[in-house]
Design a protein around this motif. Structure first.
Motif, short mmCIF file in Angstrom:
data_model
loop_
_atom_site.label_atom_id
_atom_site.label_comp_id
_atom_site.label_asym_id
_atom_site.label_seq_id
_atom_site.Cartn_x
_atom_site.Cartn_y
_atom_site.Cartn_z
N LEU A 55 -24.19 66.01 25.77
CA LEU A 55 -25.72 65.91 25.29
C LEU A 55 -26.72 67.07 25.74
O LEU A 55 -27.17 67.70 24.93
CB LEU A 55 -26.51 64.63 25.85
N GLU A 56 -26.45 67.48 27.00
CA GLU A 56 -27.39 68.57 27.55
C GLU A 56 -26.93 70.01 26.89
O GLU A 56 -27.68 70.75 26.40
CB GLU A 56 -27.02 68.72 29.12
N TRP A 73 -23.12 66.16 18.54
CA TRP A 73 -23.45 67.29 17.87
C TRP A 73 -22.72 67.53 16.61
O TRP A 73 -21.78 67.15 16.33
CB TRP A 73 -23.39 68.55 18.80
N LEU A 112 -32.22 61.84 26.78
CA LEU A 112 -32.59 62.91 25.85
C LEU A 112 -33.77 63.85 25.72
O LEU A 112 -33.65 65.02 25.57
CB LEU A 112 -32.36 62.27 24.28
N TYR A 150 -28.71 73.75 20.46
CA TYR A 150 -29.66 73.59 19.16
C TYR A 150 -31.12 74.22 19.51
O TYR A 150 -31.57 74.88 18.50
CB TYR A 150 -29.91 71.97 18.85
N TYR A 183 -38.61 68.01 20.28
CA TYR A 183 -38.86 69.51 20.44
C TYR A 183 -40.24 69.86 19.68
O TYR A 183 -41.12 70.46 20.39
CB TYR A 183 -37.73 70.32 19.70
N TYR A 241 -26.97 65.14 15.28
CA TYR A 241 -28.17 66.07 15.47
C TYR A 241 -27.67 67.52 15.56
O TYR A 241 -26.45 67.67 15.61
CB TYR A 241 -29.02 65.69 16.74
N VAL A 301 -33.84 64.80 18.80
CA VAL A 301 -33.91 66.06 19.38
C VAL A 301 -34.89 66.92 18.71
O VAL A 301 -36.09 67.26 19.04
CB VAL A 301 -32.72 66.78 19.30
N LYS A 302 -35.05 67.18 17.35
CA LYS A 302 -35.88 67.92 16.79
C LYS A 302 -37.32 67.22 16.76
O LYS A 302 -38.45 67.92 16.94
CB LYS A 302 -35.41 68.07 15.03
N VAL A 327 -28.23 69.84 23.00
CA VAL A 327 -29.45 69.94 22.80
C VAL A 327 -29.73 71.56 23.30
O VAL A 327 -30.73 72.02 22.55
CB VAL A 327 -30.04 68.91 23.83
N VAL A 366 -34.39 67.71 26.28
CA VAL A 366 -35.13 68.70 25.50
C VAL A 366 -36.14 69.43 26.17
O VAL A 366 -36.57 70.42 25.92
CB VAL A 366 -35.77 67.87 24.47
#
Length: 326
Positions: free
Chosen positions: A307-308, A223, A257, A314, A193, A175, A189-190, A311, A261
């Protein structure tokens, strides 16, 4: 010059940007079409852009190619045209392998975690060729990547000529920026969001595995900047060859996840569960986790972004500021 196939795509354009910043001349093999992919290259245009149709002719006359990063492919897990997928993902890869062998050019290519198919969390995500015959991909895309990995295995174990360096990377769930042309294949993720930005609740698929709680399907989310680091490290270590996983080595749930987000977007941790589309049932990996020991043994020592943290980076650095591209 360095060739990057798929260099206007997601991972390819992020790699190309890193090479551009290092002063390298890059030839991208890709189609820009009308999906806005040119924006992935807007601040770091390549030395040359070659269409896939013109690529064989380009190679006939090419001189001073120092490396080939073969990242171009039909990557949709919902792809159905078997002939087109074979031509793009297998036949072209074989052609490039043989060209790099003849010219003695390092060859680094994209495999995929989709090759693991329905492997459970029993330690079955081991890279290399040891257990490759036992893998059962769940979709055409994963099968095509497996087919080329098997072909490479046969070249190496059969003692046939090969590029001076060769490396396949089984990318897990990547991502980050520059993915916006991918349509339905955008990272979760996208997608989450965007749901929150529209004022909706983050939605996740219900589990289709008996006994597995909704939201506890787990993937190894990585990532894109970490993926680029691995690619550059291989490029800088020409003595390293092999078929390697490229993930973080940590399986995280889709619930984790979605919460990450929500937190980064400053929203409440609300999740709605919806039925999995019929088209995905039986083809959906409910667990992936990269065994990264082979790459570590090869000498790769960089840490991976949590992950945190990934995200939040991003969203804070790109999505929330409508800065979508590198």
């Amino acid at each position: 010059m360095i060739i990057v196939t798929g260099g206007a795509g997601f991972i390819g354009s992020c790699l190309q940007e890193a090479l551009y910043q290092r002063g390298e001349q890059i030839v991208i093999v890709d189609r820009l079409r009308d999906q806005g992919k040119w924006r992935n290259l807007a601040t770091h245009p390549p030395h040359q852009l070659v269409s896939p149709e013109a690529f064989p002719s380009f190679l006939e006359e090419a001189e001073e190619i120092t490396a080939v990063f073969h990242l171009g492919a039909i990557s949709a897990t919902t792809a159905r045209d078997g002939d087109l997928v074979w031509e793009s993902n297998v036949a072209l890869s074989q052609f490039l392998w043989l060209w790099c062998t003849h010219r003695q050019v390092p060859f680094i290519y994209a495999s995929s975690a989709a090759t693991y198919g329905g492997t459970s969390h029993d330690g079955g995500f081991r890279d290399g060729f040891g257990a490759i015959d036992t893998l059962r991909p769940l979709n055409l895309y994963g099968w095509s990547k497996q087919a080329f990995d098997l072909w490479v295995r046969d070249q190496i174990e059969g003692g046939l000529p090969h590029p001076p360096q060769w490396a396949g990377l089984k990318f897990f769930n990547v991502y980050g920026p520059n993915e916006y042309h991918k349509g339905t294949m955008l990272s979760v993720v996208k997608v989450k969001y965007d749901e929150l930005r529209r004022g909706e609740t983050a939605r996740l698929f219900r589990s289709d595995v008996p006994g597995l709680e909704d939201g506890q399907q787990k993937r190894d989310f990585i990532w894109v900047g970490d993926v680029v680091k691995v690619l550059l490290w291989l490029w800088k270590h020409p003595s390293v060859s092999g078929l390697f996983n490229c993930g973080t080595g940590q399986a995280r749930s889709y619930r984790d996840l979605a919460y990450a987000v929500c937190d980064a977007a400053g929203k409440a941790r609300d999740i709605e569960f919806i039925d999995m589309p019929v088209s995905l049932r039986g083809q959906y990996q409910s667990y992936t986790c990269a065994d990264m020991s082979a790459l570590r043994r090869a000498g790769y020592q960089e840490s991976f972004t949590s992950l945190e943290e990934g995200v939040a980076r991003y969203i804070d650095d790109y999505l929330a500021n409508e800065r979508y591209y590198l």
